[in-house]
Design a protein around this motif. Sequence first.
Motif, mmCIF file in Angstrom:
data_model
loop_
_atom_site.group_PDB
_atom_site.id
_atom_site.type_symbol
_atom_site.label_atom_id
_atom_site.label_comp_id
_atom_site.label_asym_id
_atom_site.label_seq_id
_atom_site.Cartn_x
_atom_site.Cartn_y
_atom_site.Cartn_z
ATOM 1 N N LEU A 1 0.861 -1.251 0.009
ATOM 2 C CA LEU A 1 0.044 -0.015 -0.125
ATOM 3 C C LEU A 1 1.013 1.241 -0.027
ATOM 4 O O LEU A 1 1.850 1.478 0.729
ATOM 5 N N ASN B 1 0.590 4.564 1.193
ATOM 6 C CA ASN B 1 0.082 5.533 1.801
ATOM 7 C C ASN B 1 0.885 6.965 1.514
ATOM 8 O O ASN B 1 1.869 7.223 2.531
ATOM 9 N N PRO C 1 -9.648 6.763 3.408
ATOM 10 C CA PRO C 1 -8.719 6.073 2.064
ATOM 11 C C PRO C 1 -8.956 4.660 2.404
ATOM 12 O O PRO C 1 -9.175 3.839 1.472
ATOM 13 N N ALA C 2 -8.794 4.020 3.501
ATOM 14 C CA ALA C 2 -8.760 2.568 3.941
ATOM 15 C C ALA C 2 -10.255 1.874 3.470
ATOM 16 O O ALA C 2 -10.099 0.869 2.895
ATOM 17 N N LYS D 1 -10.799 1.850 -0.207
ATOM 18 C CA LYS D 1 -9.998 1.049 -0.552
ATOM 19 C C LYS D 1 -10.668 -0.425 -0.597
ATOM 20 O O LYS D 1 -10.751 -1.296 -1.556
ATOM 21 N N GLU E 1 -5.544 3.802 -2.986
ATOM 22 C CA GLU E 1 -5.161 4.643 -1.818
ATOM 23 C C GLU E 1 -4.456 5.938 -2.403
ATOM 24 O O GLU E 1 -4.217 6.828 -1.540
ATOM 25 N N SER F 1 -6.853 8.770 -3.373
ATOM 26 C CA SER F 1 -7.634 9.184 -2.112
ATOM 27 C C SER F 1 -7.010 9.821 -1.217
ATOM 28 O O SER F 1 -7.374 10.888 -0.658
ATOM 29 N N THR F 2 -5.500 9.593 -1.011
ATOM 30 C CA THR F 2 -4.897 10.322 -0.005
ATOM 31 C C THR F 2 -4.042 11.444 -0.452
ATOM 32 O O THR F 2 -3.903 12.442 0.189
ATOM 33 N N MET G 1 -3.798 0.147 6.957
ATOM 34 C CA MET G 1 -3.873 1.637 6.679
ATOM 35 C C MET G 1 -4.306 2.338 7.972
ATOM 36 O O MET G 1 -3.403 3.451 8.176
#
Length: 363
Positions: free
Chosen positions: A75, A77, A124-125, A128, A135, A138-139, A240
């Motif tokens: 992921l 992040n 975002p989690a 997802k 992610e 969205s992040t 996340m």
Amino acid sequence: MTSWRTKVLPPVLAIVFSLLICSVALLISGSDPLQAYGTMIKQLGQGTTAVDTVNLATVYYLSGLAVAIGFQMNLFNIGVEGQYRFAAVVAAIVGGAVHLPAVIHVVVILLVAVLGGVAYAAIPAILKVTRGVSEVISTIMLNAIVGGIVAFLINPDQFGVLTGNNLRTQIIDPTGRIPGIPIGDATLFGFVIIAAAIGFGYWFMLNRSRFGFDLKASGESSTAAAAGGVNAKKMTLIAMLLSGGVAGLVAMPELLGRDYSYAITSTQGYGFTGIAVALLGRNNPGGIALGALLWAFLDKSAVSLETVNVPKEIATIMQGAIVLSVVIAYEVVKRADLAAAQRRVGRAFGNGKPASVAEGGAV
């Protein structure tokens, strides 16, 4: 099994490669590379630079750990930037508003920071695991939104206080601060001990717990993990949220050890630096610590370059070169190890070992 070359050589090669690139840039500009690097190293022993470097590295370390947890699940992040800023402003508001006994006050602020990071990472989690939204997208959008949230919350009409030309939250009482460690004329953040404990917890989780095994297995192959009874979506959600929780602590060393309030002008960019630090440390807590120290050293010593008529931006070039070369270096060493393993297998077949094994198996 991962060889020592796979762990040690890539970051070393990346640093050497970045030094070569910067040396070429310095020579083209008419500067002496040895003088520039010597000045940077000498700066480390000047005044409070060494302690300031460790303090900044503590912040980078927490950011790197937050990113690394997501990397374990494949992921990306990229939202650590937004998560730590949201957590910092909320924790600062609560910390300045409440009046509690020592220790309890600090614990409350840290809990609020962790929950703030978790809450901002939860968006975002959930997107997802329920809708398959990337992610990364969205992040990035949440990183852009957090600036408006911070500006709104620190507005005098809400929770802000106008101090001179700067807007900030209420000052946190002494009971809500983490005492520093005096070293000469400088003060080392007391939070460095907490950061080390978090790093140990990260290592223990990955290497000594079933959850850590499931986390890494899901990152390697969600299909294989599912066959082993691991819920990949659940692991994605947890990873996340854990990443967001650690991200919520990124600004705490400065908030509780130096500033005692969060201002509209507070430093930004720690989340993006954490990505580079995690890459340099290869998601290993020890490697991330070394990467954080290197990054902080380059940031703090870059100012000294101007004394020898060298642009301080050369340190930024070095950092960028490290990020670019570290990925290449890991791939080169990985392929070298793979080729070496293939040669060993070839020699084993040449010596007739598989045949004897096959005969033993047939019996």
